[in-house]
Enzyme design. Structure first.
Site, PDB file in Angstrom:
ATOM      1  N   THR A   1      59.958  41.608 -51.742  1.00 44.70           N
ATOM      2  CA  THR A   1      58.853  42.020 -50.884  1.00 44.70           C
ATOM      3  C   THR A   1      59.415  42.912 -49.804  1.00 44.70           C
ATOM      4  OG1 THR A   1      57.362  41.231 -49.122  1.00 44.70           O
ATOM      5  CG2 THR A   1      59.139  39.776 -49.761  1.00 44.70           C
TER       6      THR A   1
ATOM      7  N   CYS B   1      55.369  48.783 -50.267  1.00 40.08           N
ATOM      8  CA  CYS B   1      54.826  47.451 -50.540  1.00 40.08           C
ATOM      9  C   CYS B   1      54.963  47.266 -52.038  1.00 40.08           C
ATOM     10  CB  CYS B   1      53.373  47.335 -50.106  1.00 40.08           C
ATOM     11  SG  CYS B   1      52.590  45.792 -50.623  1.00 40.08           S
TER      12      CYS B   1
END
Length: 229
Positions: free
Chosen positions: A83, A196
Site C-alpha cells: 500500500t 495508490c
C-alpha cells in the site's frame, strides 16, 4: 531465494496483483515451475481505514508493526508493505522489526529514473497526495511532484475508498480520472504516478497522454528481484 514478507489487505483487491506479479516475475527470471517464497499477513482493512480517517496514525503504525513482527517470526527475510498510504508509518515498521523494508516510493523513483521525466503528477489517497511522507521521498530523488487541486483530490480519494477498494469499477469514474490526469498534464506533468495500489484497477496507459507508473506493479517486481538478489 529470499522469503518475502508481504503486509497486505489494504485493500485485498490490490494485494491480489502483488501476488500475481511477484510470481510471474520469479517465473520469468528462473523459468520452469519456479515461484516466490513468501508470507502474507493480510489485515482487516475496515479497522485500518477507521484509524486513517480518525488521524490515529499511532494506532495504524502499531497495527503495521505487529504485522511486521509476525512476518519476522515466521521467517521472512524482508518486508513489502502492499500500500502507498501506509508508508506514512514506514519508520514505525522499521523500528519494530530487524527486517529491511522495501519502500514503495524508492522503487517508484528507481523506475522513474529510467525515463527522461522531471515533473510528475501524483494520484492517490488524500493522505498520500497532501502529506509530505511520499512527495518528499520523490522530491529527494530529484522529481518535481504536482498534485490535483482540492476538488480533484476529493474525487480521486472518494473513488478509491468508495469504489476501487470494494471492487467497484465504473466508467464514469474512469472518465473522472482521465480528466484529472489531463489537468495534471496541463500543469506540466510529464508522467503520472499511480500512487495508490488500487488506481491501476481503473485506468491504464490508454487513459492518459503521458506514461503511467503503476506503483503496485513496480513495487511487486522490485520485491521479486530483491528476493532473487
Amino acid at each position: 531465494m529470499k522469503t518475502i514478507g508481504l503486509i497486505g489487505g489494504m485493500s485485498w483487491e490490490s494485494t491480489l496483483p502483488y501476488y500475481r506479479t511477484i510470481n510471474e516475475t520469479i517465473r520469468d527470471e528462473l523459468g520452469g515451475l519456479h515461484s516466490a517464497r513468501l508470507l502474507l499477513y493480510s489485515v482487516d482493512f475496515h479497522e485500518i481505514e477507521r484509524l486513517q480517517h480518525a488521524g490515529d496514525w499511532g494506532g495504524a503504525g502499531e497495527a503495521m508493526a505487529s504485522a511486521a513482527r509476525s512476518l519476522e517470526a515466521g521467517g521472512a527475510d524482508f518486508l513489502v508493505l502492499c500500500t502507498n498510504t501506509m508508508h506514512r508509518v514506514a519508520e514505525v515498521i522499521e523500528r519494530a522489526s530487524a527486517l529491511p523494508l522495501l519502500h514503495i516510493a524508492d522503487a517508484t523513483a528507481d523506475a522513474l529514473s529510467h525515463h527522461a521525466v522531471h515533473r510528475v503528477g501524483l494520484l492517490g489517497t488524500r493522505f498520500t497526495m497532501e502529506q509530505a511522507f511520499y512527495r518528499e521521498r520523490l522530491s529527494a530523488r530529484g522529481f518535481d511532484v504536482v498534485v490535483p487541486d482540492d476538488a480533484d483530490r476529493d474525487d480521486v480519494h472518494r473513488i478509491i475508498y468508495d469504489e476501487l477498494c470494494q471492487g467497484i469499477i465504473r466508467d464514469e469514474s474512469r472518465e473522472c480520472y482521465r480528466q484529472v490526469m489531463s489537468r495534471l498534464v496541463d500543469e506540466g506533468a510529464e508522467a503520472i504516478v499511480l500512487g495508490c495500489t488500487e488506481v491501476a484497477l481503473l485506468v491504464d496507459g490508454e487513459d492518459a497522454s503521458v506514461p503511467l507508473f503503476d506503483t503496485a506493479a513496480i513495487h511487486a517486481r522490485a520485491a521479486a528481484h530483491h528476493a532473487l538478489g
